[in-house]
Design a protein around this motif. Structure first.
Motif, PDB file in Angstrom:
ATOM      1  N   ASP A  58     -30.146  -6.904 -10.840  1.00 48.60           N
ATOM      2  CA  ASP A  58     -29.313  -7.070 -12.026  1.00 48.60           C
ATOM      3  C   ASP A  58     -27.901  -6.570 -11.728  1.00 48.60           C
ATOM      4  O   ASP A  58     -27.622  -6.052 -10.642  1.00 48.60           O
ATOM      5  CB  ASP A  58     -29.900  -6.305 -13.227  1.00 48.60           C
ATOM      6  CG  ASP A  58     -30.242  -4.859 -12.892  1.00 48.60           C
ATOM      7  OD1 ASP A  58     -29.350  -4.137 -12.372  1.00 48.60           O
ATOM      8  OD2 ASP A  58     -31.379  -4.436 -13.127  1.00 48.60           O
ATOM      9  N   VAL A  59     -27.018  -6.746 -12.700  1.00 46.00           N
ATOM     10  CA  VAL A  59     -25.608  -6.382 -12.524  1.00 46.00           C
ATOM     11  C   VAL A  59     -25.449  -4.898 -12.234  1.00 46.00           C
ATOM     12  O   VAL A  59     -24.674  -4.501 -11.355  1.00 46.00           O
ATOM     13  CB  VAL A  59     -24.792  -6.774 -13.777  1.00 46.00           C
ATOM     14  CG1 VAL A  59     -23.356  -6.275 -13.646  1.00 46.00           C
ATOM     15  CG2 VAL A  59     -24.808  -8.288 -13.973  1.00 46.00           C
ATOM     16  N   GLU A  60     -26.181  -4.081 -12.950  1.00 50.49           N
ATOM     17  CA  GLU A  60     -26.058  -2.628 -12.769  1.00 50.49           C
ATOM     18  C   GLU A  60     -26.477  -2.212 -11.367  1.00 50.49           C
ATOM     19  O   GLU A  60     -25.831  -1.376 -10.727  1.00 50.49           O
ATOM     20  CB  GLU A  60     -26.915  -1.902 -13.820  1.00 50.49           C
ATOM     21  CG  GLU A  60     -26.403  -0.517 -14.204  1.00 50.49           C
ATOM     22  CD  GLU A  60     -24.917  -0.480 -14.551  1.00 50.49           C
ATOM     23  OE1 GLU A  60     -24.216   0.374 -13.969  1.00 50.49           O
ATOM     24  OE2 GLU A  60     -24.471  -1.298 -15.362  1.00 50.49           O
ATOM     25  N   SER A  61     -27.554  -2.819 -10.877  1.00 51.07           N
ATOM     26  CA  SER A  61     -28.039  -2.507  -9.523  1.00 51.07           C
ATOM     27  C   SER A  61     -27.034  -2.946  -8.464  1.00 51.07           C
ATOM     28  O   SER A  61     -26.822  -2.254  -7.463  1.00 51.07           O
ATOM     29  CB  SER A  61     -29.373  -3.202  -9.261  1.00 51.07           C
ATOM     30  OG  SER A  61     -30.357  -2.769 -10.156  1.00 51.07           O
ATOM     31  N   SER A  62     -26.409  -4.122  -8.681  1.00 50.21           N
ATOM     32  CA  SER A  62     -25.431  -4.605  -7.705  1.00 50.21           C
ATOM     33  C   SER A  62     -24.208  -3.700  -7.665  1.00 50.21           C
ATOM     34  O   SER A  62     -23.664  -3.414  -6.598  1.00 50.21           O
ATOM     35  CB  SER A  62     -25.029  -6.052  -8.016  1.00 50.21           C
ATOM     36  OG  SER A  62     -24.389  -6.152  -9.261  1.00 50.21           O
TER      37      SER A  62
END
Length: 501
Positions: A58-62
């Motif tokens: 997800d965006v947060e992980s990236s």
């Protein structure tokens, strides 16, 4: 024809540009991409946006991956000092993470995001790749072959694209000897006379092999081994020594075939080593062939090495690769052609392995590594070198294989009491022979990379001392390197500091 350039012109070129960079969190690519991101932001704070394509859930992980694996690295220290407390805000403004993967069509981006960024991107830098010599064929094909195809397709969607720069490797040349030219691969071209390569057939072979493995309910271990062996078999059938360089060559073929009138530059570095000058001399990420030798010597766990000390090792500092990439982008912007650059050193400033071996021995003699609870200096002994594979195999047979066979017979006589010991030593022996098999094409490499195109690019750059004082050094001339000094004073200390965990 390349027009005259200077550092100010290169810096100015990136003003207001939006750049997509892939490979920033890959095992080896992230070192080079981190240097590229850092340099762009340090010399041109008015770059509009750097989009980093990151594989994540997800965006947060990236975002977390980029902060940990890219902008959080030591190489950003100068930039952090420059911006002080405003560093995080600056990075937030300039760096945008995209959750996706080049192995998928449309880079794995959703339609909305794809449409949004396709109207913004000015430049694409494709540094994504899997660099494992013995990678699974399906994994390497997805990243290095289909990845190049998907990047090219995305590039054609970008309405204001000025440049696609693809990072390959000089070793797509395989094990060829003599002068190796900066020329493209044609579709179906191979390194073995009489062989004809069909990339679509290779993809179908991978799919069919995977279907058979699934139908037979093969274990994950069996699947992995089968796909690794398939990649190696196909590479050698067409004349390449391993799956990595074979799939990188196929990626170049597809890119050249599909690009149409896209401005494309393919940069082929040789073995990328630590930063020579700025921003952080000695910084390196990812262990290369020569670094295994340095670390093994430091720990005194490697007593021999397969290398001809008289042969030339082609290495190039990472900052020179980044400089060449940035200058090439500015030089070929909106030029409807494909240009290939060997960013290498073997032709204009060759360095024999003997220089590295001597520098390593002297460095650790003057700076002895320490071990044990008391931190006592490690007792150093010179490494033994073998200049041919048969010589190495003969040594291994007498020194290790024969005692191993004796141990096997003793173990049988003792009803398996020594089985664990035999299996452990046998596994170590197989591992060493396996490593030699993959390193030999590089440590015994007999080719020399022509860099005529790269020399023209160097000649187009005007040197200005005022630029260097402002941190605008875009030099990439290997002739400026004193290899003994570089290894002793910069690279070896860098390997010890950043890789010798």
């Amino acid at each position: 024809m390349i027009g005259e350039l200077d550092a100010d012109g290169v810096v100015e070129y990136f003003r207001g540009k939006s750049i997509l960079i892939t490979g920033s969190t890959g095992f080896l690519g992230k070192g080079l991409c981190a240097m590229l991101v850092e340099k762009m932001l340090r010399v041109q704070h008015d770059v509009k946006k750097l989009f980093l394509l990151v594989r994540a859930n997800d965006v947060e992980s990236s975002k977390q991956r980029v902060q940990t694996e890219v902008t959080g690295r030591e190489v950003f220290q100068v930039l952090k000092e420059k911006h002080g407390n405003g560093f995080e805000d600056f990075m937030e403004e300039k760096v945008c993470t995209l959750t996706g993967d080049i192995m998928y069509e449309d880079l794995g981006l959703g339609n909305a995001k794809l449409t949004e960024i396709s109207t913004e991107i000015d430049i694409i830098v494709n540094g994504a790749a899997t660099t494992n010599f013995y990678e699974r064929y399906d994994v390497a094909f997805d990243a290095n072959v289909l990845g190049a195809k998907h990047i090219c397709e995305f590039a054609k969607m970008c309405t204001k694209l000025k440049m696609l720069l693809h990072v390959s490797t000089a070793y797509v040349a395989g094990e060829q000897e003599g002068i190796l030219l900066e020329k493209p691969f044609l579709m179906g071209e191979t390194l073995r006379e009489g062989a004809q390569l069909d990339i679509e057939s290779e993809l179908n072979l991978i799919k069919e092999t995977m279907r058979e493995l699934k139908a037979n309910c093969s274990s994950e271990r069996t699947e992995k081994r089968t796909m690794k062996e398939l990649g190696l078999k196909r590479a050698r059938e067409f004349g390449w020594p391993n799956t990595y360089v074979f799939t990188k060559a196929m990626g170049e073929m597809l890119l050249g075939h599909l690009r149409g009138d896209l401005p494309v530059v393919i940069v082929r570095p040789s073995i990328i080593t630590s930063i020579l000058k700025e921003p952080l001399p000695g910084w390196i990420e990812g262990i290369r062939t020569i670094d295994s030798f340095i670390i093994g010597y430091a720990k005194q766990v490697l007593s021999f090495f397969l290398v001809d000390l008289d042969s030339i090792m082609d290495v190039i500092p990472g900052d020179m690769v980044v400089n060449a990439m940035m200058v090439a982008m500015a030089a070929h912007s909106e030029e409807q052609a494909q240009t290939i650059y060997h960013v290498t050193s073997s032709l204009c400033n060759p360095a024999p392995y003997a220089v590295l071996a001597d520098s390593v021995h002297r460095y650790f003699l003057h700076n002895p590594p320490r071990s044990g609870k008391n931190g006592e200096p490690v007792r150093l002994s010179r490494m033994r070198f073998f200049r041919t594979v048969p010589m190495f195999r003969a040594y291994m047979s007498i020194k290790y294989k024969l005692p191993l066979e004796i141990l096997r017979l003793v173990n049988i006589a003792l009803c398996g009491v020594l089985s664990r010991r035999y299996k452990e030593l046998s596994r170590k022996y197989s591992y060493v022979m396996h490593l030699v098999e993959f390193y030999a094409p590089y440590t015994l490499f007999k080719g020399c990379f022509d860099d005529m195109n790269t020399e023209r690019l160097r000649m187009a750059m005007k040197n200005n001392e005022k630029d260097k004082s402002r941190g605008y050094d875009f030099g990439f001339d290997p002739m400026s390197i004193d290899w003994d000094d570089y290894f002793y004073r910069i690279h070896i200390p860098g390997v010890v500091k950043y890789l010798n965990d």
